[in-house]
Scaffold this motif. Structure first.
Motif, PDB file in Angstrom:
ATOM      1  N   ASN B 143       0.850  -1.197   0.000  1.00 29.15           N
ATOM      2  CA  ASN B 143       0.000   0.000   0.000  1.00 29.15           C
ATOM      3  C   ASN B 143       0.888   1.252   0.000  1.00 29.15           C
ATOM      4  O   ASN B 143       0.420   2.341   0.302  1.00 29.15           O
ATOM      5  CB  ASN B 143      -0.942   0.010   1.200  1.00 29.15           C
ATOM      6  N   SER B 144       2.183   1.046  -0.297  1.00 23.53           N
ATOM      7  CA  SER B 144       3.128   2.162  -0.301  1.00 23.53           C
ATOM      8  C   SER B 144       3.292   2.698  -1.724  1.00 23.53           C
ATOM      9  O   SER B 144       3.827   1.996  -2.597  1.00 23.53           O
ATOM     10  CB  SER B 144       4.485   1.689   0.239  1.00 23.53           C
ATOM     11  N   PRO B 145       2.870   3.936  -1.982  1.00 20.53           N
ATOM     12  CA  PRO B 145       2.986   4.494  -3.333  1.00 20.53           C
ATOM     13  C   PRO B 145       4.426   4.449  -3.854  1.00 20.53           C
ATOM     14  O   PRO B 145       4.664   4.139  -5.023  1.00 20.53           O
ATOM     15  CB  PRO B 145       2.499   5.939  -3.169  1.00 20.53           C
ATOM     16  N   SER B 147       6.818   2.294  -3.144  1.00 25.96           N
ATOM     17  CA  SER B 147       7.184   0.929  -3.548  1.00 25.96           C
ATOM     18  C   SER B 147       6.487   0.534  -4.838  1.00 25.96           C
ATOM     19  O   SER B 147       7.071  -0.151  -5.684  1.00 25.96           O
ATOM     20  CB  SER B 147       6.805  -0.068  -2.451  1.00 25.96           C
ATOM     21  N   VAL B 148       5.244   0.956  -4.976  1.00 28.45           N
ATOM     22  CA  VAL B 148       4.485   0.602  -6.186  1.00 28.45           C
ATOM     23  C   VAL B 148       5.152   1.235  -7.409  1.00 28.45           C
ATOM     24  O   VAL B 148       5.387   0.578  -8.427  1.00 28.45           O
ATOM     25  CB  VAL B 148       3.008   1.052  -6.071  1.00 28.45           C
ATOM     26  N   ARG B 149       5.506   2.517  -7.300  1.00 29.14           N
ATOM     27  CA  ARG B 149       6.134   3.204  -8.446  1.00 29.14           C
ATOM     28  C   ARG B 149       7.499   2.592  -8.766  1.00 29.14           C
ATOM     29  O   ARG B 149       7.886   2.457  -9.925  1.00 29.14           O
ATOM     30  CB  ARG B 149       6.233   4.702  -8.162  1.00 29.14           C
ATOM     31  N   GLU B 150       8.196   2.202  -7.729  1.00 29.69           N
ATOM     32  CA  GLU B 150       9.503   1.549  -7.921  1.00 29.69           C
ATOM     33  C   GLU B 150       9.328   0.216  -8.659  1.00 29.69           C
ATOM     34  O   GLU B 150      10.109  -0.132  -9.535  1.00 29.69           O
ATOM     35  CB  GLU B 150      10.104   1.286  -6.537  1.00 29.69           C
ATOM     36  N   VAL B 194      -4.483   7.510  -3.698  1.00 26.38           N
ATOM     37  CA  VAL B 194      -5.396   6.422  -4.091  1.00 26.38           C
ATOM     38  C   VAL B 194      -4.756   5.056  -3.822  1.00 26.38           C
ATOM     39  O   VAL B 194      -5.436   4.099  -3.442  1.00 26.38           O
ATOM     40  CB  VAL B 194      -5.801   6.570  -5.583  1.00 26.38           C
ATOM     41  N   LEU B 195      -3.442   4.991  -3.988  1.00 24.10           N
ATOM     42  CA  LEU B 195      -2.752   3.705  -3.765  1.00 24.10           C
ATOM     43  C   LEU B 195      -2.792   3.296  -2.296  1.00 24.10           C
ATOM     44  O   LEU B 195      -2.526   2.137  -1.963  1.00 24.10           O
ATOM     45  CB  LEU B 195      -1.305   3.787  -4.257  1.00 24.10           C
ATOM     46  N   THR B 196      -3.105   4.241  -1.431  1.00 22.06           N
ATOM     47  CA  THR B 196      -3.204   3.908   0.002  1.00 22.06           C
ATOM     48  C   THR B 196      -4.641   3.555   0.400  1.00 22.06           C
ATOM     49  O   THR B 196      -4.881   3.151   1.526  1.00 22.06           O
ATOM     50  CB  THR B 196      -2.722   5.078   0.895  1.00 22.06           C
ATOM     51  N   TYR B 197      -5.590   3.722  -0.509  1.00 20.49           N
ATOM     52  CA  TYR B 197      -6.992   3.414  -0.151  1.00 20.49           C
ATOM     53  C   TYR B 197      -7.180   1.917   0.115  1.00 20.49           C
ATOM     54  O   TYR B 197      -7.928   1.530   0.992  1.00 20.49           O
ATOM     55  CB  TYR B 197      -7.942   3.845  -1.270  1.00 20.49           C
ATOM     56  N   ALA B 198      -6.541   1.104  -0.712  1.00 15.57           N
ATOM     57  CA  ALA B 198      -6.613  -0.350  -0.501  1.00 15.57           C
ATOM     58  C   ALA B 198      -5.306  -0.958  -0.993  1.00 15.57           C
ATOM     59  O   ALA B 198      -4.863  -0.649  -2.098  1.00 15.57           O
ATOM     60  CB  ALA B 198      -7.786  -0.952  -1.268  1.00 15.57           C
TER      61      ALA B 198
END
Lengths: 57, 364
Positions: B143-145, B147-150, B194-198
């Motif tokens: 849920n970490s933006p 980490s997701v972008r990485e 939004v990436l932290t919503y779920a």
């Protein structure tokens, strides 16, 4: 409804039209089908209190 | 010896399999799960020897206990309002005491509750699969933006999927939206907030030629190639819409070896596994559902005979190495059951229930 605050899972969800829902539930009525996911969502409960999913890919 | 099924009698796998086993002369009883009413009560005694009763049924040495899909614990609705939270937690604790204790009794658990609870976790599934030599796609659960972008920055195509299924239905309408695996590009990533919503699962896209649904029954493995005329990333809804074909397919020896090692390591003796097969013929492990649906394969392809095989499996002794095919003819087919169902000669399956559906949300 503000669509900008929806979760990613909802944004990527597959929309099933009324006709498609009918097609699946109709198949259920006729074949008592044991569909792997959709209308059978009630059956996704397992082991008392934990939910599982089959929606991988 | 009897077979105890932890599930409502009208569960869509319990009902036909119970009927099939009884037709072959086996004793089968169901316990729906812990609840306040007599047939759902449970007593576990560890004073002088162990004894366990589930509703009217005693759990006896030599029984097979199929922990299929019990209902969530159901406290008495008459419990005083200020006590409901406490009572709910106490019910949950008793249920866990019963479920975990089963594997310490002289019975065969299908599956052991501790194994089921662990292997439900998608992170553990992928980790063990890789340890057992199965090929898995690179995966991030987060849920970490940042980490997701990485993860997206590594390049390559990526899919996004949820941990659990969910359905959204618009108020007053029949149309729905259902969670499904979907491709996502870095340009399509929403705002960090939004990436932290779920939390979600982000995974390297497997360039699948076709999917495989595999069914594990003890030391036997049965694989079915699923070809989807819609070519969608996720075949499940298309299966319901009749766009999917299921064909019996041989499991490559190295995959079979990996899956059996996975079963030993995770402690499960049965489960439904999903693989994607790429153009090079490589099988990619995607996930396992230890109580996944499998009888639908018999409807798609009558040659599968999974109903007969499961009946042979559950009536064999724990760890039996006898081929299921040697005994599958003792049991009737799903088609025979469905004929009776059609003519209302057996009770209906999946009766609607009143309680809240945790997988359904209404939206405006």
């Amino acid at each position: 409804m503000d669509q900008d605050n929806r979760v990613l899972g909802r944004k990527g969800a597959r929309e099933l039209s009324e006709q498609e829902v009918e097609a699946v539930t109709g198949a259920l009525k006729v074949r008592h089908t044991l569909t792997p996911c959709f209308v059978d969502r009630k059956q996704q409960l397992v082991n008392g209190d934990q939910a599982i999913g089959e929606c991988g890919g | 010896m009897k077979i105890i099924v932890l599930a409502p009698e009208d569960d869509n796998h319990t009902a036909p399999i119970k009927w099939g086993l009884e037709k072959a002369g086996y004793k089968v009883v169901c316990w729906e799960g812990l609840g306040w009413s007599g047939e759902r009560q449970a007593s576990l005694s560890v004073a002088n020897g162990n004894s366990l009763t589930l509703g009217p049924h005693s759990v006896d040495p030599g029984d097979a206990v199929w922990i299929r899909r019990p209902e969530p614990p159901l406290p008495n609705p008459k419990t005083a309002e200020p006590d409901k939270k406490f009572a709910g937690l106490e019910y949950r604790s008793l249920y866990h005491s019963v479920a975990y204790m089963l594997e310490h009794l002289p019975v065969w658990c299908i599956n052991k509750y501790s194994a089921a609870r662990t292997i439900i976790q998608k992170s553990v599934q992928l980790h063990l699969a890789r340890q057992c030599g199965l090929k898995i796609p690179a995966t991030l659960m987060s849920n970490s933006p940042e980490s997701v972008r990485e993860f997206f920055a590594r390049g390559g195509r990526t899919i996004c999927k949820g941990f659990t299924p969910h359905v959204w239905q618009k108020e007053g309408q029949r149309s729905v939206a259902i969670t499904e695996t979907f491709e996502l590009t870095s340009q399509e990533l929403p705002a960090d907030e939004v990436l932290t919503y779920a939390p979600a699962i982000y995974q390297e896209l497997v360039p699948k030629e076709f999917d495989v649904r595999m069914v594990l029954l003890g030391n036997r493995i049965y694989s079915y190639a699923l070809t989807n005329t819609e070519k969608a990333l996720d075949w499940r809804q298309d299966a319901g819409l009749g766009h999917v074909k299921a064909e019996i397919i041989a499991t490559p020896p190295e995959v079979e070896q990996g899956v059996l090692a996975f079963a030993r390591k995770s402690g499960i003796c049965t489960g439904s596994l999903d693989f994607g097969v790429d153009a090079q013929g490589q099988w990619w492990f995607l996930e396992v559902n230890e109580q996944g649906q499998f009888l639908w394969l018999d409807q798609f392809n009558r040659e599968c005979k999974l109903m007969e095989k499961f009946c042979a499996f559950i009536t064999a002794s724990e760890g039996s190495t006898e081929p299921l095919e040697a005994r599958e003819d003792l049991f009737p087919s799903l088609a025979e059951y469905e004929e009776l169902l059609k003519n209302e000669q057996v009770p209906p399956v999946n009766k609607p229930r009143q309680e809240m559906d945790p997988f359904l949300s209404m939206e405006a």
